[in-house]
Design a protein around this motif. Structure first.
Motif, PDB file in Angstrom:
ATOM      1  N   TYR A   1       0.852  -1.191   0.000  1.00  0.00           N
ATOM      2  CA  TYR A   1       0.000   0.000   0.000  1.00  0.00           C
ATOM      3  C   TYR A   1       0.890   1.244   0.000  1.00  0.00           C
ATOM      4  O   TYR A   1       2.064   1.170   0.330  1.00  0.00           O
ATOM      5  N   SER A   2       0.297   2.366  -0.327  1.00  0.00           N
ATOM      6  CA  SER A   2       1.037   3.621  -0.270  1.00  0.00           C
ATOM      7  C   SER A   2       0.514   4.461   0.876  1.00  0.00           C
ATOM      8  O   SER A   2      -0.694   4.647   1.031  1.00  0.00           O
ATOM      9  N   LEU A   3       1.448   4.975   1.678  1.00  0.00           N
ATOM     10  CA  LEU A   3       1.080   5.888   2.764  1.00  0.00           C
ATOM     11  C   LEU A   3       1.033   7.334   2.300  1.00  0.00           C
ATOM     12  O   LEU A   3       0.783   8.231   3.101  1.00  0.00           O
ATOM     13  N   TYR A   4       1.230   7.552   1.031  1.00  0.00           N
ATOM     14  CA  TYR A   4       1.423   8.909   0.501  1.00  0.00           C
ATOM     15  C   TYR A   4       0.261   9.843   0.834  1.00  0.00           C
ATOM     16  O   TYR A   4       0.463  11.021   1.117  1.00  0.00           O
ATOM     17  N   TYR A   5      -0.963   9.298   0.808  1.00  0.00           N
ATOM     18  CA  TYR A   5      -2.136  10.151   1.001  1.00  0.00           C
ATOM     19  C   TYR A   5      -2.720  10.071   2.404  1.00  0.00           C
ATOM     20  O   TYR A   5      -3.843  10.539   2.636  1.00  0.00           O
ATOM     21  N   TYR A   6      -1.966   9.523   3.333  1.00  0.00           N
ATOM     22  CA  TYR A   6      -2.488   9.309   4.678  1.00  0.00           C
ATOM     23  C   TYR A   6      -1.692  10.072   5.729  1.00  0.00           C
ATOM     24  O   TYR A   6      -0.459  10.158   5.660  1.00  0.00           O
ATOM     25  N   ALA A   7      -2.416  10.605   6.691  1.00  0.00           N
ATOM     26  CA  ALA A   7      -1.783  10.998   7.937  1.00  0.00           C
ATOM     27  C   ALA A   7      -1.574   9.723   8.754  1.00  0.00           C
ATOM     28  O   ALA A   7      -2.405   8.811   8.715  1.00  0.00           O
ATOM     29  N   VAL A   8      -0.460   9.679   9.466  1.00  0.00           N
ATOM     30  CA  VAL A   8      -0.140   8.467  10.225  1.00  0.00           C
ATOM     31  C   VAL A   8       0.112   8.839  11.679  1.00  0.00           C
ATOM     32  O   VAL A   8       0.833   9.803  11.971  1.00  0.00           O
ATOM     33  N   ALA A   9      -0.482   8.074  12.555  1.00  0.00           N
ATOM     34  CA  ALA A   9      -0.348   8.336  13.985  1.00  0.00           C
ATOM     35  C   ALA A   9       0.212   7.114  14.704  1.00  0.00           C
ATOM     36  O   ALA A   9       0.136   5.989  14.205  1.00  0.00           O
ATOM     37  N   TRP A  10       0.753   7.389  15.867  1.00  0.00           N
ATOM     38  CA  TRP A  10       1.148   6.333  16.785  1.00  0.00           C
ATOM     39  C   TRP A  10       0.253   6.419  18.022  1.00  0.00           C
ATOM     40  O   TRP A  10       0.029   7.496  18.568  1.00  0.00           O
ATOM     41  N   PHE A  11      -0.220   5.265  18.438  1.00  0.00           N
ATOM     42  CA  PHE A  11      -0.970   5.115  19.672  1.00  0.00           C
ATOM     43  C   PHE A  11      -0.253   4.088  20.537  1.00  0.00           C
ATOM     44  O   PHE A  11       0.589   3.334  20.054  1.00  0.00           O
ATOM     45  N   ARG A  12      -0.609   4.051  21.803  1.00  0.00           N
ATOM     46  CA  ARG A  12      -0.056   3.019  22.672  1.00  0.00           C
ATOM     47  C   ARG A  12      -1.117   2.560  23.659  1.00  0.00           C
ATOM     48  O   ARG A  12      -2.050   3.304  23.969  1.00  0.00           O
ATOM     49  N   GLN A  13      -0.965   1.340  24.111  1.00  0.00           N
ATOM     50  CA  GLN A  13      -1.901   0.790  25.081  1.00  0.00           C
ATOM     51  C   GLN A  13      -1.136  -0.030  26.107  1.00  0.00           C
ATOM     52  O   GLN A  13      -0.502  -1.018  25.763  1.00  0.00           O
TER      53      GLN A  13
END
Length: 124
Positions: free
Chosen positions: A27-39
């Motif tokens: 897939y391409s991440l080009y058009y996405y905002a990407v976040a990190w979460f933690r649990q």
């Protein structure tokens, strides 16, 4: 939806560093905002950081400000989370997630695509 895969977790001593990576094989991440979460065990999933589509906007939640740095490398289709000065309270499973934008507040419900997580343990 985008299939995401995290890597880079591990066991580190307090004050140490780790770099997490988020990939999207096929897939391409080009058009996405990407976040990190933690649990953490027994706790709700919480937002950590988010980078906008163009990489110019980077958000951090208060517990990690000044210690964590998010970045993206579009040429490699990767997003990274550099974690420095790690504390025992940073121990958690870390997930990357993708959405169209980074909201003002990082809500897990705003992100439709998730990885399976990578364990980060901070202990002496």
């Amino acid at each position: 939806q985008v299939q995401l895969k995290e890597s880079g977790g591990g066991l580190v001593q307090p004050g140490g560093s780790l770099r997490l990576s988020c990939a999207a094989p096929g897939y391409s991440l080009y058009y996405y905002a990407v976040a990190w979460f933690r649990q953490a065990p027994g706790k709700e999933r919480e937002g950590v950081s988010c980078v906008s589509v163009n990489g110019l906007i980077k958000k951090y939640t208060d517990p990690v400000k000044g210690r964590f740095t998010i970045s993206r490398d579009s040429s490699k289709n990767m997003v990274y989370l550099q974690m420095n000065s790690l504390k025992p309270e940073d121990t958690a499973v870390y997930y990357c997630a993708a959405a169209s934008v980074c909201g003002e507040v990082l809500y897990a419900s705003d992100f439709a695509s998730w990885g399976q997580g990578t364990q980060v343990s901070v202990s002496s």
